[in-house]
Design a protein around this motif. Structure first.
Motif, PDB file in Angstrom:
ATOM      1  N   TYR A 113     -21.681  31.050  13.980  1.00  0.00           N
ATOM      2  CA  TYR A 113     -21.871  30.494  12.645  1.00  0.00           C
ATOM      3  C   TYR A 113     -21.182  29.135  12.612  1.00  0.00           C
ATOM      4  O   TYR A 113     -19.971  29.044  12.836  1.00  0.00           O
ATOM      5  N   ILE A 114     -21.973  28.081  12.358  1.00  0.00           N
ATOM      6  CA  ILE A 114     -21.442  26.723  12.406  1.00  0.00           C
ATOM      7  C   ILE A 114     -21.641  26.009  11.076  1.00  0.00           C
ATOM      8  O   ILE A 114     -22.601  26.274  10.349  1.00  0.00           O
ATOM      9  N   ASP A 115     -20.743  25.114  10.774  1.00  0.00           N
ATOM     10  CA  ASP A 115     -20.846  24.302   9.560  1.00  0.00           C
ATOM     11  C   ASP A 115     -22.121  23.457   9.615  1.00  0.00           C
ATOM     12  O   ASP A 115     -22.407  22.818  10.633  1.00  0.00           O
ATOM     13  N   GLN A 116     -22.891  23.442   8.537  1.00  0.00           N
ATOM     14  CA  GLN A 116     -24.151  22.703   8.545  1.00  0.00           C
ATOM     15  C   GLN A 116     -23.960  21.197   8.662  1.00  0.00           C
ATOM     16  O   GLN A 116     -24.871  20.497   9.115  1.00  0.00           O
ATOM     17  N   ASN A 117     -22.794  20.695   8.274  1.00  0.00           N
ATOM     18  CA  ASN A 117     -22.553  19.254   8.342  1.00  0.00           C
ATOM     19  C   ASN A 117     -21.814  18.838   9.602  1.00  0.00           C
ATOM     20  O   ASN A 117     -22.253  17.949  10.326  1.00  0.00           O
ATOM     21  N   THR A 118     -20.699  19.494   9.914  1.00  0.00           N
ATOM     22  CA  THR A 118     -19.899  19.091  11.074  1.00  0.00           C
ATOM     23  C   THR A 118     -20.390  19.721  12.365  1.00  0.00           C
ATOM     24  O   THR A 118     -20.077  19.245  13.453  1.00  0.00           O
ATOM     25  N   LEU A 119     -21.139  20.832  12.266  1.00  0.00           N
ATOM     26  CA  LEU A 119     -21.633  21.612  13.408  1.00  0.00           C
ATOM     27  C   LEU A 119     -20.503  22.280  14.186  1.00  0.00           C
ATOM     28  O   LEU A 119     -20.709  22.763  15.299  1.00  0.00           O
ATOM     29  N   LYS A 120     -19.306  22.338  13.623  1.00  0.00           N
ATOM     30  CA  LYS A 120     -18.177  23.022  14.264  1.00  0.00           C
ATOM     31  C   LYS A 120     -18.254  24.525  13.983  1.00  0.00           C
ATOM     32  O   LYS A 120     -18.699  24.949  12.909  1.00  0.00           O
ATOM     33  N   PRO A 121     -17.803  25.358  14.921  1.00  0.00           N
ATOM     34  CA  PRO A 121     -17.917  26.809  14.749  1.00  0.00           C
ATOM     35  C   PRO A 121     -16.837  27.389  13.839  1.00  0.00           C
ATOM     36  O   PRO A 121     -15.688  26.937  13.843  1.00  0.00           O
ATOM     37  N   TYR A 122     -17.237  28.395  13.076  1.00  0.00           N
ATOM     38  CA  TYR A 122     -16.297  29.188  12.287  1.00  0.00           C
ATOM     39  C   TYR A 122     -16.089  30.567  12.906  1.00  0.00           C
ATOM     40  O   TYR A 122     -14.977  31.075  12.956  1.00  0.00           O
ATOM     41  N   PHE A 123     -17.190  31.169  13.367  1.00  0.00           N
ATOM     42  CA  PHE A 123     -17.118  32.538  13.864  1.00  0.00           C
ATOM     43  C   PHE A 123     -18.145  32.734  14.972  1.00  0.00           C
ATOM     44  O   PHE A 123     -19.266  32.218  14.902  1.00  0.00           O
TER      45      PHE A 123
END
Length: 264
Positions: A98-108
């Motif tokens: 699951y990645i942030d739609q703006n930064t594309l960094k992962p959360y989980f």
């Protein structure tokens, strides 16, 4: 610097390369324009010589979940052996991020790997603020940027490579199997490549590998990524101790931008 290990099945090695090569997060910046959307799906086949050995799918789904009140993309990558190879060394792997739609960094991130008799599952939470990930076996700290198996690939596609020069080398940091690793990748140049979907102008990369039970002493692994707005891997190739292995894009649907094959 850890290079790509050769003690894993060649299928897993090429699958990882196809998803992660080109991710130069610690050196280059992400462009502002989004280059993929929910509904995109890429399907690959891996061949050992003339035989299809495995298949892989990677896709983007919309998600109702939010992390830190931020909307996310749900990324799913699946790989499995095919045909007679399924009898000798059965692989059934599924990775989700699951990645942030703006930064594309992962959360989980989650993974469920079945490779022969080997089994591995993990649930990984990324805390970018404190530079820490929490996995099933504990917490791990890191410096710079870090990704998981799947998010690295999607972040890679958004990297600005306009200033790359032939021979430039970069490192990718990723979390896998309860630890952080680095992959060294060299930009080789541009090249025209044929695949099942046509002929494409591509960026060519060469990730570092370690000779061993799979790779020859002088083996080179190459990956070709479309040199367009989609930035998708279309082909990978490596020589092994007996013969060679290749991975090729066989279908692409739901792309944000149309495929742009070269017209003869």
């Amino acid at each position: 610097m850890k290079k790509l290990h050769s003690n894993k099945p060649i299928f897993i090695t090429l699958l990882f390369i196809a998803f992660c090569s080109g991710a130069f997060a610690q050196e280059l910046k992400k462009i502002n324009e989004s280059i993929f959307k929910a509904g995109e799906q890429l399907d690959y086949k891996m061949k050992y010589g003339i035989f299809t050995a495995a298949e892989a799918t990677i896709k983007v789904e919309a998600s109702d979940k939010k992390f830190d009140d931020h909307p996310v993309f749900h990324l799913i990558a699946e790989g499995k052996t095919a045909g007679s190879f399924d009898l000798f060394y059965k692989v059934r792997n599924r990775y989700e991020s699951y990645i942030d739609q703006n930064t594309l960094k992962p959360y989980f991130y989650t993974e469920n790997r079945r490779e022969g008799k080997y089994r591995h599952t993990d649930n990984v939470t990324f805390d970018e603020k404190d530079k820490k990930v929490t996995a099933n076996k504990g917490s791990y700290t890191y410096k710079g940027e870090a990704f998981d198996f799947v998010s690295a690939y999607y972040f890679a596609r958004a990297i600005d490579v306009s200033k790359l020069k032939q021979g430039d080398t970069f490192d990718l940091q990723y979390f896998l199997e309860d630890s952080f690793h680095n992959m060294q990748i060299t930009y080789v140049g541009t090249e025209t490549v044929d695949c099942a979907l046509g002929k494409f102008n591509c960026l060519k990369f060469s990730p570092a590998i370690i000779p061993g039970r799979i790779f020859r002493k002088n083996s080179k692994l190459y990956l070709w990524v479309t040199n367009d707005k989609n930035r998708i891997p279309v082909k990978a190739h490596v020589e092994v101790l007996l013969g060679s292995v290749s991975m090729e894009l066989k279908s692409a649907t739901g792309l944000k931008y149309p495929l742009n094959p070269i017209k003869d």
